[in-house]
Design a protein around this motif. Structure first.
Motif, PDB file in Angstrom:
ATOM      1  N   GLY A 373     -54.123  27.547-117.481  1.00  0.00           N
ATOM      2  CA  GLY A 373     -55.243  28.473-117.382  1.00  0.00           C
ATOM      3  C   GLY A 373     -55.517  28.915-115.967  1.00  0.00           C
ATOM      4  N   ALA A 374     -55.409  27.996-115.006  1.00  0.00           N
ATOM      5  CA  ALA A 374     -55.416  28.280-113.580  1.00  0.00           C
ATOM      6  C   ALA A 374     -56.497  29.267-113.150  1.00  0.00           C
ATOM      7  N   GLY A 375     -57.704  28.799-112.964  1.00  0.00           N
ATOM      8  CA  GLY A 375     -58.787  29.642-112.503  1.00  0.00           C
ATOM      9  C   GLY A 375     -59.618  30.218-113.635  1.00  0.00           C
ATOM     10  N   ARG A 376     -58.946  30.609-114.710  1.00  0.00           N
ATOM     11  CA  ARG A 376     -59.686  31.168-115.844  1.00  0.00           C
ATOM     12  C   ARG A 376     -60.511  30.099-116.573  1.00  0.00           C
ATOM     13  N   PRO A 377     -60.001  28.863-116.768  1.00  0.00           N
ATOM     14  CA  PRO A 377     -60.872  27.837-117.356  1.00  0.00           C
ATOM     15  C   PRO A 377     -62.088  27.535-116.485  1.00  0.00           C
ATOM     16  N   GLU A 378     -61.888  27.513-115.162  1.00  0.00           N
ATOM     17  CA  GLU A 378     -63.002  27.244-114.273  1.00  0.00           C
ATOM     18  C   GLU A 378     -64.065  28.339-114.377  1.00  0.00           C
ATOM     19  N   ALA A 379     -63.629  29.595-114.395  1.00  0.00           N
ATOM     20  CA  ALA A 379     -64.566  30.714-114.521  1.00  0.00           C
ATOM     21  C   ALA A 379     -65.294  30.668-115.861  1.00  0.00           C
ATOM     22  N   THR A 380     -64.561  30.443-116.926  1.00  0.00           N
ATOM     23  CA  THR A 380     -65.162  30.420-118.263  1.00  0.00           C
ATOM     24  C   THR A 380     -66.151  29.273-118.391  1.00  0.00           C
ATOM     25  N   PHE A 381     -65.804  28.118-117.850  1.00  0.00           N
ATOM     26  CA  PHE A 381     -66.705  26.971-117.961  1.00  0.00           C
ATOM     27  C   PHE A 381     -68.031  27.254-117.257  1.00  0.00           C
ATOM     28  N   GLN A 382     -67.961  27.800-116.052  1.00  0.00           N
ATOM     29  CA  GLN A 382     -69.191  28.134-115.332  1.00  0.00           C
ATOM     30  C   GLN A 382     -70.039  29.123-116.134  1.00  0.00           C
ATOM     31  N   LEU A 383     -69.415  30.188-116.542  1.00  0.00           N
ATOM     32  CA  LEU A 383     -70.142  31.277-117.190  1.00  0.00           C
ATOM     33  C   LEU A 383     -70.726  30.851-118.533  1.00  0.00           C
ATOM     34  N   GLU A 384     -69.921  30.203-119.352  1.00  0.00           N
ATOM     35  CA  GLU A 384     -70.384  29.867-120.699  1.00  0.00           C
ATOM     36  C   GLU A 384     -71.378  28.708-120.706  1.00  0.00           C
ATOM     37  N   ARG A 385     -71.325  27.858-119.707  1.00  0.00           N
ATOM     38  CA  ARG A 385     -72.353  26.821-119.612  1.00  0.00           C
ATOM     39  C   ARG A 385     -73.687  27.402-119.144  1.00  0.00           C
ATOM     40  N   VAL A 386     -73.645  28.311-118.169  1.00  0.00           N
ATOM     41  CA  VAL A 386     -74.915  28.855-117.683  1.00  0.00           C
ATOM     42  C   VAL A 386     -75.556  29.757-118.734  1.00  0.00           C
ATOM     43  N   ILE A 387     -74.746  30.435-119.550  1.00  0.00           N
ATOM     44  CA  ILE A 387     -75.303  31.244-120.635  1.00  0.00           C
ATOM     45  C   ILE A 387     -76.013  30.352-121.647  1.00  0.00           C
ATOM     46  N   ASP A 388     -75.395  29.245-122.010  1.00  0.00           N
ATOM     47  CA  ASP A 388     -76.041  28.339-122.955  1.00  0.00           C
ATOM     48  C   ASP A 388     -77.340  27.782-122.393  1.00  0.00           C
ATOM     49  N   LYS A 389     -77.322  27.442-121.105  1.00  0.00           N
ATOM     50  CA  LYS A 389     -78.545  26.918-120.476  1.00  0.00           C
ATOM     51  C   LYS A 389     -79.631  27.994-120.447  1.00  0.00           C
ATOM     52  N   ALA A 390     -79.239  29.240-120.172  1.00  0.00           N
ATOM     53  CA  ALA A 390     -80.210  30.341-120.184  1.00  0.00           C
ATOM     54  C   ALA A 390     -80.807  30.527-121.570  1.00  0.00           C
ATOM     55  N   ALA A 391     -79.978  30.428-122.599  1.00  0.00           N
ATOM     56  CA  ALA A 391     -80.479  30.555-123.973  1.00  0.00           C
ATOM     57  C   ALA A 391     -81.484  29.455-124.282  1.00  0.00           C
ATOM     58  N   GLN A 392     -81.165  28.241-123.817  1.00  0.00           N
ATOM     59  CA  GLN A 392     -82.065  27.112-124.042  1.00  0.00           C
ATOM     60  C   GLN A 392     -83.399  27.334-123.328  1.00  0.00           C
ATOM     61  N   GLU A 393     -83.338  27.831-122.094  1.00  0.00           N
ATOM     62  CA  GLU A 393     -84.559  28.035-121.311  1.00  0.00           C
ATOM     63  C   GLU A 393     -85.421  29.175-121.848  1.00  0.00           C
ATOM     64  N   MET A 394     -84.783  30.217-122.361  1.00  0.00           N
ATOM     65  CA  MET A 394     -85.526  31.391-122.812  1.00  0.00           C
ATOM     66  C   MET A 394     -85.839  31.367-124.301  1.00  0.00           C
ATOM     67  N   GLY A 395     -85.364  30.346-124.999  1.00  0.00           N
ATOM     68  CA  GLY A 395     -85.631  30.253-126.426  1.00  0.00           C
ATOM     69  C   GLY A 395     -84.913  31.296-127.253  1.00  0.00           C
TER      70      GLY A 395
END
Length: 789
Positions: A373-395
């Motif tokens: 994956g080389a760079g793409r897994p790192e980018a996806t992990f950051q982005l998709e984790r912060v989106i989930d956290k945002a969803a949790q925070e905003m309900g």
């Protein structure tokens, strides 16, 4: 052609016959008459000054042919880095020399200091124990952030600091992103780690160097994903061997996952030593040696900020990442946290403003480079984790939040704010398919059933996009690549109609010997068993940039298609002459040439025979023979995308996570062999689950590798993995390669870690857990739920 052989058929892999019956031919199976063996004496400390090396006792030991140290390599180049990054200030990265054997200092545990060549491996190992090393130990620099502080011990004394580069992308967005974040309705902030991994392919690395004194020819047999690149780098930049005097052969390769892309010291040593001692020289890594000599993967520390409006629309994204380079720059290392990572931070979404900062750091650890994956897994992990956290925070429901921000089908081609243009995609369709195959609507009932058994059940989703078929050459050249990223193929038609195809791609588990013939069979209307694939030998293949980045079919396969089109065009000329017709009237389909509007026909085999028995056609118009070569340089990256769902159960008493189900809906464009695609996705998901739950490469403060064997490094086992449900029916073909393919080899490893971590956090959300760093061991999960509760 049988209908079960061409494009779209789930043809069984022909190469598996030899692999499953023990008939594979791997590099360690190759032995050359008169060969000697080398054992590398490796540093057992992470950082130190070499005051002296006494090899006299080793040289006198039984069976020893020669003992090598750095002094034997005066005038020899260091290991080259294939990618130069320019930082946000316009300065080129710091690039230290990477010697074949340590010069002056040792900089990580496992760095080779001396090498003993002997009649047997046992004799070489015994003699190496007699070498007396005088090394004055220095403080080790392990922590990336600490390594950048003023006063930190320098890994390389000749550099200004441990900072390789400070990269900003897109730099002109920097102020606008900051302004958008400062004024946003809501900002989600997440700090996370993407831990260091060891690739652990089934076959360890091997190198066997040979030299023919009569002709001056060098041969290197090696476990490589790209033998032509090894020949280019080693010949031109390390040993100074003209390419026509150097052959690199990679036979069957038992897995790579990126770690066999790079040019390693052992390859250069064996090639050099074979000439120096007048004997072939062989090295085979044992597993513990591989842990401290193979390039590692990942190892990022990141702070990510996502700004949203009151409706959950993404306004801006900012990341600050420290990326570990290790002690030296491996072949493609600088590109991984920059151009293979920063350019994917838009993900599947319409975020208008993005800024990515990466500080690459030298430490006293094994070099880090591309891993599946080389760079793409790192980018996806950051982005998709912060989106989930945002969803949790905003309900907001996490699936709904993603939908609100998707790039829509009518927006393609879509230019992202991070300098790439997606040509096709339908992210809503893959998400809809995921909801269906994962039965997401039935999750609440399954959660209730788990609660009755005292377990906490969680659901995690992930949407990913990646860039594959890395290209075009003119673009990557501007980005710092020191080589082109095209590929080549030669299609040689034999007189009886069978075909040999020489390709630059190299298989290490992808099934090229099956899928490539399927393409040729489809184009020519002949049986796939009439097509032979030749790869892995620089003396037989015109050129090629190897296999990585899911580029095999998208790039090399496209070269093969272009060469086959040339063959067909020439064959039409011959057929026209045989049928006494105009070339423009000749049609070709299903293995036959025909004249439009007539019943005149001539078979493929008749035309190919005529090509080599030219008794009756005008040589001034047509040359004998039927062989064509094509080079293919892509116009753009390809962009596979998909949506993944994972369900887990967490034991609240122990923190143990069990993966209950996993579903993957991918868009790979056109699919050549669905069964092989399924296998690639299955394997990638297994590696992603391994990272999420189990795997972590750990150093102590002194730079000692604490996870240097399978006793310490937890690889996933069968009972760690669920059965998968995978689907790749949502196909939006790539618009700029002739096959319409996008690539599938890395998707599973990209999409699975965030899906699994999202699932665990979802299971523990009621206890106040918002994030847990990988790997999600029982101890970490238990501590997180009890700390937050």
């Amino acid at each position: 052609m049988p209908k079960d052989e061409g494009i779209g058929a789930s043809t069984k892999r022909r190469e598996d016959v030899r692999f499953l019956t023990g008939k594979g031919r791997y590099t360690d199976d190759i032995n050359v008459a008169g060969q000697a063996y080398v054992y590398f004496l490796r540093s057992n400390i992470a950082h130190g000054t070499i005051n002296g090396i006494d090899t006299s006792a080793a040289e006198a030991a039984p069976g020893v042919i020669k003992v090598f140290t750095a002094a034997d390599f005066e005038g020899v180049g260091g290991m080259p880095c294939g990618w130069q990054v320019t930082d946000r200030h316009g300065e080129a990265m710091q690039e230290p020399k990477h010697p074949i054997l340590a010069e002056g200092k040792v900089r990580h545990v496992g760095e080779p200091v001396a090498a003993v060549v002997a009649e047997t491996l046992a004799q070489a190992r015994d003699a190496a124990e007699k070498i007396n090393l005088d090394i004055a130990e220095l403080p080790a620099v392990i922590d990336m952030v600490a390594a950048t502080k003023d006063g930190a011990t320098k890994v390389h004394d000749d550099l200004s600091s441990n900072l390789c580069y400070d990269w900003g992308f897109v730099e002109e967005n920097r102020d606008a992103v900051a302004e958008a974040i400062d004024g946003a309705h809501h900002v989600t902030v997440l700090e996370l780690k993407n831990q260091r991994l060891v690739a652990n392919p089934m076959e360890p690395r091997v190198a066997l160097g040979d030299f023919n004194a009569a002709t001056g020819d060098h041969t290197l047999y090696t476990t490589s994903q790209n033998p032509h690149v090894i020949r280019l780098l080693m010949g031109a930049f390390v040993l100074g061997i003209p390419e026509h005097k150097l052959t690199v052969i990679a036979p069957d390769v038992g897995g790579g996952f990126g770690t066999k892309i790079f040019h390693y010291q052992e390859e250069a040593f064996c090639t050099f030593a074979a000439k120096a001692v007048g004997r072939p020289v062989k090295w085979t890594a044992d597993r513990s040696e591989a842990f401290m000599s193979d390039a590692h993967g990942r190892d990022h520390v990141t702070k990510i900020e996502l700004a949203l409006d009151e409706n959950g629309k993404f306004l801006a994204l900012r990341t600050d990442t420290y990326a570990n380079m290790g002690a030296y720059l491996s072949t493609f290392a600088p590109s991984v946290p920059t151009w293979l990572h920063g350019t994917l931070m838009a993900g599947n979404y319409t975020t208008p403003l993005i800024y990515v900062n990466v500080k690459a750091v030298f430490t006293n650890t094994v070099p880090v480079d591309a891993y599946r994956g080389a760079g793409r897994p790192e980018a996806t992990f950051q982005l998709e984790r912060v989106i989930d956290k945002a969803a949790q925070e905003m309900g907001i429901d996490p699936i709904d939040l993603r939908r609100r921000n998707f790039i829509q089908p009518d927006q393609f081609p879509y230019a992202t704010p991070v300098a790439v243009e997606y040509d096709t995609g339908n992210y809503g369709a893959t998400l809809d398919k995921l909801i269906e195959i994962a039965d997401i609507n039935g999750f609440d009932a399954r959660r209730a059933e788990s609660e009755k058994r005292g377990k906490l059940r969680g659901l995690g989703v992930n949407c990913y996009i990646e860039a594959c078929g890395i290209a075009p050459s003119n673009l990557v050249g501007q980005l710092g690549a020191r080589a082109g990223l095209y590929d080549a193929a030669t299609v040689r038609v034999n007189a009886t109609g069978s075909i040999s195809v020489m390709v630059g791609a190299h298989s290490h588990g992808q099934g090229h010997e099956t899928t490539f013939p399927q393409v040729i069979a489809e184009m020519l209307g002949i049986g796939a068993d009439q097509v032979e694939i030749v790869h892995g030998d620089t003396s037989k293949v015109p050129f090629g940039m190897g296999t990585y980045g899911s580029r095999s079919l998208a790039v090399c396969g496209s070269a093969m298609v272009r060469a086959t089109e040339k063959v067909i065009n020439k064959a039409k000329k011959i057929a026209a002459h045989l049928m006494e017709a105009s070339e423009s009237d000749v049609e070709f389909a299903n293995g036959e040439f025909s004249v439009a509007g007539t019943d005149k026909k001539v078979a493929w085999g008749d035309v190919t025979l005529a090509a080599y028995v030219p008794h009756n056609y005008p040589l001034e118009d047509i040359e004998p023979g039927l062989e064509e070569t094509a080079f293919y340089d892509p116009a753009n990256f390809t962009y596979p995308a998909g949506a993944y769902a994972c369900e887990v159960e967490v034991d609240p008493d122990t923190g143990k996570v069990q993966v209950m189900s996993f579903a993957a809906a991918d868009d790979f464009g056109n699919v050549i062999n669905p069964m092989i695609v399924d296998g690639q996705v299955h394997g990638g998901i297994a590696q992603g689950i391994g990272q999420a739950l189990l795997e972590s490469c750990v150093y102590d403060d002194d730079g000692q590798l604490l996870t240097g064997s399978y006793m310490d490094y937890a690889m996933p086992r069968a009972d760690d993995l669920p059965s998968y449900v995978v689907d790749h029916s949502c196909q939006t073909p790539c618009t700029h390669n002739p096959l319409g393919v996008k690539g599938c080899g890395e998707a599973g490893a990209i999409g699975s870690p965030p899906a699994l971590v999202n699932a665990v956090v979802n299971a523990l959300a009621d206890r106040g857990v918002t994030h847990i760093d990988m790997p999600l061991s029982p101890a970490r999960v238990w501590a997180a739920m009890n700390k937050a509760h």
